[in-house]
Design an enzyme around this catalytic site. Structure first.
Site, PDB file in Angstrom:
ATOM      1  CB  CYS A 114      -8.297 -29.763  38.755  1.00 21.98           C
ATOM      2  SG  CYS A 114      -6.741 -29.520  39.601  1.00 21.98           S
ATOM      3  CG  HIS A 261      -8.626 -26.878  35.672  1.00 27.23           C
ATOM      4  ND1 HIS A 261      -8.616 -26.068  36.789  1.00 27.23           N
ATOM      5  CD2 HIS A 261      -7.517 -27.676  35.774  1.00 27.23           C
ATOM      6  CE1 HIS A 261      -7.560 -26.362  37.521  1.00 27.23           C
ATOM      7  NE2 HIS A 261      -6.878 -27.330  36.934  1.00 27.23           N
ATOM      8  CG  ASN A 291      -4.234 -25.308  38.660  1.00 27.72           C
ATOM      9  OD1 ASN A 291      -5.308 -25.395  39.237  1.00 27.72           O
ATOM     10  ND2 ASN A 291      -3.656 -26.344  38.074  1.00 27.72           N
TER      11      ASN A 291
HETATM   12  O1  UT7 Z   1      -4.583 -28.766  37.645  1.00 37.06           O
HETATM   13  C1  UT7 Z   1      -4.218 -30.053  37.300  1.00 37.06           C
HETATM   14  C2  UT7 Z   1      -3.787 -30.137  35.902  1.00 37.06           C
HETATM   15  N1  UT7 Z   1      -2.464 -29.597  35.749  1.00 37.06           N
HETATM   16  C3  UT7 Z   1      -2.001 -29.391  34.551  1.00 37.06           C
HETATM   17  O2  UT7 Z   1      -2.690 -29.604  33.600  1.00 37.06           O
HETATM   18  C4  UT7 Z   1      -0.565 -28.956  34.387  1.00 37.06           C
HETATM   19  C5  UT7 Z   1       0.032 -29.688  33.215  1.00 37.06           C
HETATM   20  N2  UT7 Z   1       1.447 -29.417  32.992  1.00 37.06           N
HETATM   21  C6  UT7 Z   1       1.916 -28.197  32.603  1.00 37.06           C
HETATM   22  O3  UT7 Z   1       1.169 -27.237  32.505  1.00 37.06           O
HETATM   23  C7  UT7 Z   1       3.362 -28.085  32.225  1.00 37.06           C
HETATM   24  O4  UT7 Z   1       3.901 -29.376  32.059  1.00 37.06           O
HETATM   25  C8  UT7 Z   1       4.200 -27.290  33.264  1.00 37.06           C
HETATM   26  C9  UT7 Z   1       3.821 -25.827  33.264  1.00 37.06           C
HETATM   27  C10 UT7 Z   1       4.031 -27.884  34.654  1.00 37.06           C
HETATM   28  C11 UT7 Z   1       5.681 -27.376  32.882  1.00 37.06           C
HETATM   29  O5  UT7 Z   1       5.879 -26.861  31.569  1.00 37.06           O
HETATM   30  P1  UT7 Z   1       6.733 -27.680  30.509  1.00 37.06           P
HETATM   31  O6  UT7 Z   1       6.817 -26.858  29.287  1.00 37.06           O
HETATM   32  O7  UT7 Z   1       6.118 -29.049  30.394  1.00 37.06           O
HETATM   33  O8  UT7 Z   1       8.148 -27.716  31.173  1.00 37.06           O
HETATM   34  P2  UT7 Z   1       9.020 -28.994  31.576  1.00 37.06           P
HETATM   35  O9  UT7 Z   1       8.472 -29.640  32.804  1.00 37.06           O
HETATM   36  O10 UT7 Z   1       9.189 -29.836  30.347  1.00 37.06           O
HETATM   37  O11 UT7 Z   1      10.396 -28.315  31.945  1.00 37.06           O
HETATM   38  C12 UT7 Z   1      11.180 -27.628  30.934  1.00 37.06           C
HETATM   39  C13 UT7 Z   1      12.381 -26.994  31.608  1.00 37.06           C
HETATM   40  C14 UT7 Z   1      13.133 -27.937  32.522  1.00 37.06           C
HETATM   41  O12 UT7 Z   1      14.516 -27.661  32.412  1.00 37.06           O
HETATM   42  P3  UT7 Z   1      15.451 -28.570  31.497  1.00 37.06           P
HETATM   43  O13 UT7 Z   1      15.342 -29.962  32.048  1.00 37.06           O
HETATM   44  O14 UT7 Z   1      14.901 -28.457  30.111  1.00 37.06           O
HETATM   45  O15 UT7 Z   1      16.802 -27.942  31.668  1.00 37.06           O
HETATM   46  C15 UT7 Z   1      12.686 -27.547  33.909  1.00 37.06           C
HETATM   47  O16 UT7 Z   1      13.638 -27.823  34.889  1.00 37.06           O
HETATM   48  O17 UT7 Z   1      11.950 -25.910  32.425  1.00 37.06           O
HETATM   49  C16 UT7 Z   1      12.500 -26.058  33.745  1.00 37.06           C
HETATM   50  N3  UT7 Z   1      11.568 -25.469  34.689  1.00 37.06           N
HETATM   51  C17 UT7 Z   1      11.626 -24.175  35.036  1.00 37.06           C
HETATM   52  N4  UT7 Z   1      12.451 -23.184  34.677  1.00 37.06           N
HETATM   53  C18 UT7 Z   1      12.231 -21.969  35.210  1.00 37.06           C
HETATM   54  C19 UT7 Z   1      10.525 -26.073  35.326  1.00 37.06           C
HETATM   55  N5  UT7 Z   1       9.894 -25.175  36.102  1.00 37.06           N
HETATM   56  C20 UT7 Z   1      10.565 -23.995  35.938  1.00 37.06           C
HETATM   57  C21 UT7 Z   1      10.373 -22.712  36.468  1.00 37.06           C
HETATM   58  N6  UT7 Z   1      11.228 -21.735  36.071  1.00 37.06           N
HETATM   59  N7  UT7 Z   1       9.367 -22.403  37.323  1.00 37.06           N
END
Ligand code: UT7
Length: 334
Positions: A114, A261, A291
């Site tokens: 990225c 980004h 993204n």
């Molecule tokens: O381009 C390269 C650079 N990339 C980035 O910088 C991305 C960096 N990471 C992020 O932007 C975030 O970590 C994400 C958007 C990928 C995820 O957001 P988050 O707030 O960190 O969520 P999480 O991974 O901590 O997940 C929270 C909850 C989980 O459920 P439980 O375990 O709390 O029950 C996930 O299973 O959200 C759940 N979850 C979803 N729920 C509904 C994960 N994806 C989804 C989804 N829809 N699409």
């Protein structure tokens, strides 16, 4: 070389015609518009219906040349950044050259995930500043991430889209320019997609050593440790911008625009707070594209250039972060 800046003559972008919104994802995985919007800021993204990477790259490049009034035959260098090429060889840059008829350019691809556009822009500037044969350069960043997204994995599939962005430039003596680039291979396993290399009929499993490898699944899909990458991103973004400003001898306040980004609105909001700047300074379009890896910065840059938000004389920072891990910023006077 220290005071050799660049003039961006033209910018362009192109995205596949098909647009998928959050509701489309709610039909294929257990997710919702509410979750995607509140956690990422994304609403829609363009998804290829067969358009190859070389095609969207060529369209973006064509638009940049037209915007800058540059003849393809005047290009001396084409650098393409992508993590989703159509071919292992030829390079995507060679395909772009073929499409444009830019037969005088030297062409190669770069992969810094990225951060690719930032690394390529800085490489192009070094060619231009060397005063050698390269007078006019094209950087084009293109990714069809839908080629390697696992559409059964809700935690990653909603994030990514397909697009290409490009800019054409030449050297501008005395114009402000500085960069800050970083790489950290220790974090290589945090964002990873394996090359889908088939096994060969002559290999002997008994002779296959236990190669030390990344701690990531063996399938060819894109895997991301979201929370870890998030933590890295909210530090890397302000660090690179501040370091590039410091090297340029300006303050962050003097920046008119920051083009980050487009990974997650929450990352950019946190980074803006850490930098002490308002979100009004941030050029954002992730609600419409998601993204798009290295394409995200030049696509946002093109939109802000064409609608005259970015004007001649503005001090602009562009900042990327992602797989590798890599991160980097360029600060320049437009
Ligand atoms: O381009 C390269 C650079 N990339 C980035 O910088 C991305 C960096 N990471 C992020 O932007 C975030 O970590 C994400 C958007 C990928 C995820 O957001 P988050 O707030 O960190 O969520 P999480 O991974 O901590 O997940 C929270 C909850 C989980 O459920 P439980 O375990 O709390 O029950 C996930 O299973 O959200 C759940 N979850 C979803 N729920 C509904 C994960 N994806 C989804 C989804 N829809 N699409």
């Amino acid at each position: 070389m220290a005071n050799m800046g660049i003039e961006i003559l033209g910018t362009g972008h192109h995205a596949p015609a098909r647009v998928a919104d959050n509701e489309d994802f709610a039909k294929i995985v257990d997710t919702s518009d509410e979750w995607i919007t509140s956690r990422t800021g994304m609403k829609r993204r363009h998804i290829s219906s067969g358009e190859p990477t070389w095609y969207i790259a060529s369209q973006a490049a064509h638009n940049a040349l037209e915007n800058g009034g540059v003849d393809p035959l005047d290009l001396d260098l084409i650098i393409c950044t992508t993590v989703t090429p159509d071919f292992q060889t030829p390079s995507t840059a060679s395909m772009v050259q073929r499409e444009l008829g830019a037969k005088n350019a030297i062409c190669f691809d770069m992969n810094a995930a990225c951060s690719g556009f930032i690394f390529a822009l800085d490489t192009a500037r070094r060619y231009l500043a060397s005063g050698d044969e390269v007078k006019t350069a094209l950087v084009v960043s293109a990714d069809i991430l839908s080629k390697m997204v696992d559409y059964t994995d809700r935690s990653s599939c909603v994030l990514f889209g397909d697009a290409a962005g490009a800019c054409v430039m030449r050297a501008a003596p005395g114009r402000l320019y500085a960069s800050s680039l970083s790489s950290d291979g220790e974090g290589a396993g945090l964002l990873c997609a394996r090359y889908p290399f088939p096994s060969n009929p002559l290999q002997d499993p008994a002779l296959m050593p236990q190669w030390e490898d990344l701690d990531s699944p063996q399938d060819p899909y894109l895997h991301m440790a979201g929370r870890e990458v998030y933590k890295f991103a909210v530090k890397a973004l302000p660090h690179e911008v501040m370091r590039a400003c410091q090297k340029a001898g300006i303050t962050v306040e003097e920046l008119k625009w920051i083009v980050p980004h487009q990974a997650n609105i929450r990352i950019v909001e946190t980074a803006a707070k850490n930098l002490g700047v308002s979100m009004d300074k941030m050029v954002m379009n992730l609600s419409e594209y998601g993204n798009t890896s290295s394409a995200s910065i030049p696509v946002a840059l093109d939109e802000a250039h064409r609608d005259a938000r970015i004007c001649r004389g503005d001090k602009v920072a562009m900042v990327g972060f992602g797989g590798g891990l890599t991160s980097g910023a360029v600060v320049l006077e437009w």
